[in-house]
Every structure is written in structure tokens, then in C-alpha cells.
Design an enzyme around this catalytic site. Structure first.
Site, PDB file in Angstrom:
ATOM      1  N   LYS A 175       0.887  -1.032   0.026  1.00  0.00           N
ATOM      2  CA  LYS A 175       0.001   0.074  -0.023  1.00  0.00           C
ATOM      3  C   LYS A 175       0.861   1.158   0.086  1.00  0.00           C
ATOM      4  O   LYS A 175       1.734   1.650   1.096  1.00  0.00           O
ATOM      5  CB  LYS A 175      -0.867  -0.006   1.082  1.00  0.00           C
ATOM      6  CG  LYS A 175      -1.870   0.990   0.825  1.00  0.00           C
ATOM      7  CD  LYS A 175      -2.403   1.886   2.362  1.00  0.00           C
ATOM      8  CE  LYS A 175      -1.493   2.991   2.645  1.00  0.00           C
ATOM      9  NZ  LYS A 175      -1.760   4.137   1.786  1.00  0.00           N
ATOM     10  N   GLU A 250      10.225   2.334  10.533  1.00  0.00           N
ATOM     11  CA  GLU A 250      11.211   3.364  10.274  1.00  0.00           C
ATOM     12  C   GLU A 250      10.145   4.889  10.320  1.00  0.00           C
ATOM     13  O   GLU A 250       9.584   5.018   9.369  1.00  0.00           O
ATOM     14  CB  GLU A 250      11.755   3.332   8.761  1.00  0.00           C
ATOM     15  CG  GLU A 250      12.576   2.243   8.742  1.00  0.00           C
ATOM     16  CD  GLU A 250      13.766   1.938   9.387  1.00  0.00           C
ATOM     17  OE1 GLU A 250      14.274   3.263   9.957  1.00  0.00           O
ATOM     18  OE2 GLU A 250      14.227   0.865   9.611  1.00  0.00           O
ATOM     19  N   CYS A 284      13.227  12.131   5.780  1.00  0.00           N
ATOM     20  CA  CYS A 284      13.252  11.768   7.264  1.00  0.00           C
ATOM     21  C   CYS A 284      14.703  12.223   7.920  1.00  0.00           C
ATOM     22  O   CYS A 284      14.470  12.242   9.193  1.00  0.00           O
ATOM     23  CB  CYS A 284      13.127  10.224   7.312  1.00  0.00           C
ATOM     24  SG  CYS A 284      13.813   9.501   6.201  1.00  0.00           S
ATOM     25  N   GLU A 385       9.126  17.237  14.802  1.00  0.00           N
ATOM     26  CA  GLU A 385       9.474  17.116  13.294  1.00  0.00           C
ATOM     27  C   GLU A 385       8.540  18.040  12.544  1.00  0.00           C
ATOM     28  O   GLU A 385       7.084  18.045  12.617  1.00  0.00           O
ATOM     29  CB  GLU A 385       9.111  15.856  12.795  1.00  0.00           C
ATOM     30  CG  GLU A 385       9.550  15.624  11.425  1.00  0.00           C
ATOM     31  CD  GLU A 385       9.593  13.894  10.930  1.00  0.00           C
ATOM     32  OE1 GLU A 385       8.322  13.391  11.038  1.00  0.00           O
ATOM     33  OE2 GLU A 385      10.299  13.366  10.251  1.00  0.00           O
TER      34      GLU A 385
END
Ligand code: NAD
Length: 495
Positions: A175, A250, A284, A385
Site C-alpha cells: 500500500k 522507520e 526523514c 518534526e
């Protein structure tokens, strides 16, 4: 008419069972529709899992070198289509062409690595403590792998997962992020063209809450490999624990670059520009914090602002553009809200800090590359973040102080130190809490054959890339062969 895309289940291209669809648009020009995709649901996932389960029986028995041959062919096809794939990706998610070419290249590197791993996939032998007995541990496939991926590396990240998973003999339900379904479809088309048998790879498009959840919760999916935000990663971890799935997560980052007074300033400047504003800060591993030694702080900020103001914002397909748009409206809103939070908490904008006003940018999710100074370690823009073109500059008194600031976050993905002091560099390598540390290089720049991943809330201890990822996608089976002809009891008959 926009191109119509489909799911690929059990060797056939099919619409969502509900017949529902969603559109994907170019973030640099939202008038351009990339395609119309199936908005799938649990029922489509059930079909895909059934297909992957059935195909597993033959795929697991296909010799690993043969599986590797197919992946080598995948690499060849990606080489042939590199430019086409890169352009499609820039249109779909906005990063500049040089970077989408890099993204595809990472997939190519991963394909060739996986191809050769087919002839390694090493196990271990060890001596037995008993006579006439042979011990070994071999890698065996696990089963159906659920692959859920983000949009920021729409080719590289799926390949990091799918290629080693296939090489190890698993079958796939994939997906992709709903911001990058076209790139994901191209990858599946390449896998089919290279000879991956029917049912071995299945792609189901749709939303995370619906399709992602259904994959994670499915009792017949044996493992989940997920890359995305820490918030979603936590939910997946809880949900997957109900069926005790193996899960690789992750997740997010809040990466920092430290610059010491003995560093090469020009080099450190090039590093932070690339680290902070490459992929519009939507990596990231993006440099989200710059920690400057107080002795060079003012001079470095001056150099930085000058360069940031000259970065060219625009459509990533155009020559000379340095920074593309944010991926979508929500992402730009997040960026804008963090800029407001930064100002409220007392930080100072020295570059950018706004949506560009000129008409060129009217139909894209652009945001000016932004730099904050006067940032304190406790500020939210120093801790959370942002995932956009925003850099927070902090001041440190010493290397130890800089490392302390760098470590002061819940994340631990990438990190960087610019210095000419070899002793300081080695101390930093030892003391920085991150999965990746660069010395005299920016926080971004992972290579496909090296382990990739983070510590703390950036992940759950697994690694992608290189040799390390093969530990996730295979199970160790320990085998003892007793050729003594009698019953030999370990620990009992020999001691
Ligand atoms: P996201 O977490 O919103 O989505 C990632 C994927 O998960 C998408 O496919 C999404 O549809 C799906 N999803 C969402 N909710 C779900 C649910 N409840 N169950 C199952 N699946 C669900 O992340 P994003 O916005 O696509 O990507 C940005 C994030 O990814 C950032 O936090 C970034 O740091 C992280 N990221 C991490 C790495 C890494 O290797 N550590 C690499 C790239 C991106």
C-alpha cells in the site's frame, strides 16, 4: 481525461470492489491531474492477501538465485526507464529532477544488491557439542509481507522493502502513500515485466486508515514493514501486536548538523543548504536543526541567510530550480503553523517565513525556505518534526554542549558534525544518539548497501539497507543432523 489506474491483485489489474476512486494532482500545479486511483477498502485487501498467500507456496520454493535473477532484471528495467520514472515522480510529489533521479538510482542500487544476495543469503554452521552431529542455521521465508510506505521517497523506500522481501521468498501486499500512487504503480509494472509470477506482488491503493489498517490487522499477513510518521508507527505497533506480527518501523526524525569553529565553513554551508532544503526539507533525514558554536554563530548565520535567499523556488522539472513545493496543502499548513509557533515562542525569522506571493507560485504548495535564529532547545521548533523547508539555528558553548542539544529530542535518525578535530569527531561518533552520523557531510546521503534506521522513537530497532534488512525479511531455522545412529542427549551425555 486523466489516466485511470488500478490495483494489481492475483495477476490482474482491477478496480476497487466499491468502484470508488481518488485523484492525485501535481503539487507544483494543482490543475494537473496525475491520475485517478482506486479508493480501496478491507475487501480489496482481503483479496490481495488471499492472492499473496496462494502465491507464497510456489515462490518460497523458487531457488533464491532465480529470485535474484528477476531482481537483476528489475534493476536493468529501472536503468532503461530512469528518466521517465524520475519525471513522473517530480510531477507527482514535487522534488527537483536531480533528486528524483537519485531516488530512482537508489532503487536500482537496491535491485542489484538484492540480485546478488540471491547467491549469498548466507546461513551459519557451527560445531556441535556432540560427536557425529552437524549444526546449521538457515534463512527461510516468512510468508506474506505487508508493505506500507510514505510519499517522500516514493520509489526508493518501496524498493528497500519489496526487493529484499521478495529475494527472501516472501510475497507482497503493497500500500503506497496516496500522494504517490503513480510511481508505486510504475514499480509494480516493472516487477511484472521482469517476470515476478502472478500473485507474488499485489498493490492496493487507498487511504492509510482504511487500506493500511486492514493490512496491519489482517491475521494472514505475517509481517509489516512500515515507513512513515512516529504517530502512525505507534498505532501500527499496537495493532500488529494483536496477531504478534513481526514489525519494522522507520519513523520520524529531528536531525541536526553541528558546526565547530575549526570546520571548513564553506563546506559546512554547502552541507546545511543541501541537508535542510533538499526535497523541500521533506526527508526523514533532513537537517532540521543547525547547532553552531557560539564563536562562529553570527558569521555563519550571515553567510547562510545570503545563500538561502538565493535558493530558487519552483517547479522541480524546470532547470535551475533548487527547491520544489510542499507535497500537499496539509503539509504546507503544517509548515506555516510551525512558523507561527516559532515566532510565538520567541525565535526570530532571518529568511523566508512565508508563502511566496508572486503569480508563478499561485497554483502550487510552495513555501519560502525559512531560517529561524534565537531558537532555544525547549522550543517546539527545536523538538518536533516539521517536515518542510524550515531550519532552526541553535547556539552551543562547546562540542559537548552541542552534542547534548543534538541528543535532546525523542528522535534519533541522522546527525552530522563539521570539524577538523579528529578527537572531537570520534567522541561525537561515540556520544551522539542516532542511527546515522556523518562527519563533514550533511545529514542526508544514505547509500543503499549500508544499514539505515534510527534509535529512540525513530524506530523499533530494525534496519533497512545493505545486509541488515535480510535479517528482517527472513526467519532463522536451526537444524541439527545427528548421524551417530544413537540417541545423544545434549548437555547430559557429554558433561
Ligand atoms: P504517514 O505516517 O502519514 O503515512 C505513511 C503511510 O502510512 C502512508 O502510506 C499512509 O497512508 C499510511 N497510514 C496512515 N495511517 C495509517 C494507519 N492508521 N494504519 C496503517 N497505515 C497508515 O507519513 P507520511 O506523511 O507519508 O510521511 C512522512 C513521515 O514519514 C515523516 O514523519 C518522516 O520522517 C517519515 N519517514 C521516515 C523515514 C525513515 O526511514 N525513518 C523515511 C521517510 C519518511
Amino acid at each position: 481525461m486523466a489516466k485511470k489506474f488500478r490495483n494489481y491483485i492475483n495477476g490482474k489489474w482491477v478496480d476497487a470492489l466499491s468502484g470508488q476512486t481518488f485523484e492525485n494532482r501535481n503539487p507544483a500545479n494543482w490543475d494537473e491531474v496525475i491520475g485517478v486511483f482506486p479508493k480501496s477498502s478491507k475487501e480489496d485487501v482481503n483479496d490481495a492477501v488471499k492472492s499473496a498467500r496462494k502465491a507464497f507456496e510456489a515462490w518460497r520454493l523458487t531457488p533464491a538465485p532465480k529470485r535474484g535473477d528477476i531482481l537483476r532484471k528489475v534493476g536493468d528495467l529501472m536503468v532503461a526507464k530512469k528518466e521517465e520514472l524520475s519525471r513522473q515522480m517530480t510531477k507527482e510529489m514535487g522534488k527537483v529532477l536531480a533528486e528524483t533521479r537519485g531516488d530512482v538510482q537508489e532503487g536500482i542500487d537496491t535491485a542489484y544488491y538484492a540480485g546478488t544476495e540471491g547467491r549469498r543469503l548466507f546461513g551459519h554452521t557451527a560445531p556441535s557439542e556432540l560427536s557425529n552431529k552437524f549444526n546449521m542455521a538457515i534463512r527461510v521465508p516468512i510468508g506474506v509481507a505487508g508493505i506500507v510506505t510514505p510519499w517522500n521517497f516514493p520509489m526508493a523506500i518501496p524498493t528497500w522493502k519489496i526487493f529484499p522481501a521478495l529475494l527472501c521468498g516472501n510475497t507482497i501486499v503493497f500500500k503506497p502513500a496516496s500522494d504517490t500512487p503513480a510511481t508505486a504503480t510504475s514499480l509494480v509494472e516493472i516487477l511484472i515485466e521482469a517476470g515476478v509470477p502472478e500473485g507474488v506482488v499485489n498493490i492496493v491503493h487507498g487511504g492509510g486508515g482504511e487500506v493500511g489498517n486492514a493490512i496491519v490487522g489482517h491475521p494472514d499477513v505475517d509481517l509489516i514493514s512500515f515507513t512513515g510518521s512516529t504517530g502512525v508507527g505507534k498505532k501500527i505497533s499496537v495493532m500488529a501486536s494483536e496477531t504478534l506480527k513481526r514489525v519494522s518501523l522507520e519513523l520520524g526524525g529531528k536531525n541536526a548538523q553541528i558546526v565547530m569553529p575549526d570546520a571548513d565553513m564553506e563546506l559546512a554551508l554547502e552541507g546545511v543548504l543541501w541537508g535542510a532544503f533538499g526535497t523541500t526539507g521533506q526527508r526523514c533525514t533532513a537537517t532540521s536543526r543547525l547547532i553552531l558554536h557560539e564563536k562562529i554563530h553570527d558569521e555563519f548565520v550571515k553567510m547562510l541567510v545570503k545563500r538561502v535567499e538565493n535558493l530558487k523556488l519552483g517547479d522541480g522539472l524546470k532547470k535551475g530550480v533548487d527547491v520544489g513545493p510542499c507535497v500537499n496543502e496539509d503539509q504546507r499548513k503544517t509548515v506555516q503553523s510551525y512558523v507561527e509557533i516559532g515566532l510565538e515562542q520567541g525565535a526570530k525569522i532571518v529568511a523566508g517565513g512565508e508563502i511566496p506571493k508572486d503569480s508563478n507560485f499561485k497554483k502550487g504548495w510552495f513555501y519560502r525556505p525559512t531560517v529561524f535564529t534565537n531558537v532555544k532547545p525547549e522550543h517546539r521548533i527545536a523538538k518536533e518534526e516539521i517536515f518542510g523547508p524550515v531550519l532552526s539555528v541553535l547556539k552551543a558553548k562547546s562540542l559537548d554542549h552541542a552534542i547534548q542539544i543534538l541528543n535532546d529530542t525523542i528522535y534519533g535518525l541522522s546527525s552530522s558534525l563539521y570539524t577538523r578535530d579528529v578527537n572531537g569527531a570520534f567522541r561525537a561518533i561515540r556520544d551522539i544518539k542516532a542511527g546515522i552520523t556523518y562527519i563533514n557531510a550533511p545529514t542526508i546521503g544514505a547509500e543503499a548497501h549500508m544499514p539505515f534506521g534510527g534509535v529512540k522513537q525513530t524506530g523499533n530497532g530494525h534496519r533497512e539497507g545493505g545486509w541488515a534488512v535480510y535479517d528482517f525479511f527472513s526467519e532463522w531455522k536451526t537444524v541439527y543432523i545427528d548421524y551417530s545412529g544413537g540417541l545423544q542427549r545434549a548437555q547430559i551425555d557429554n558433561y
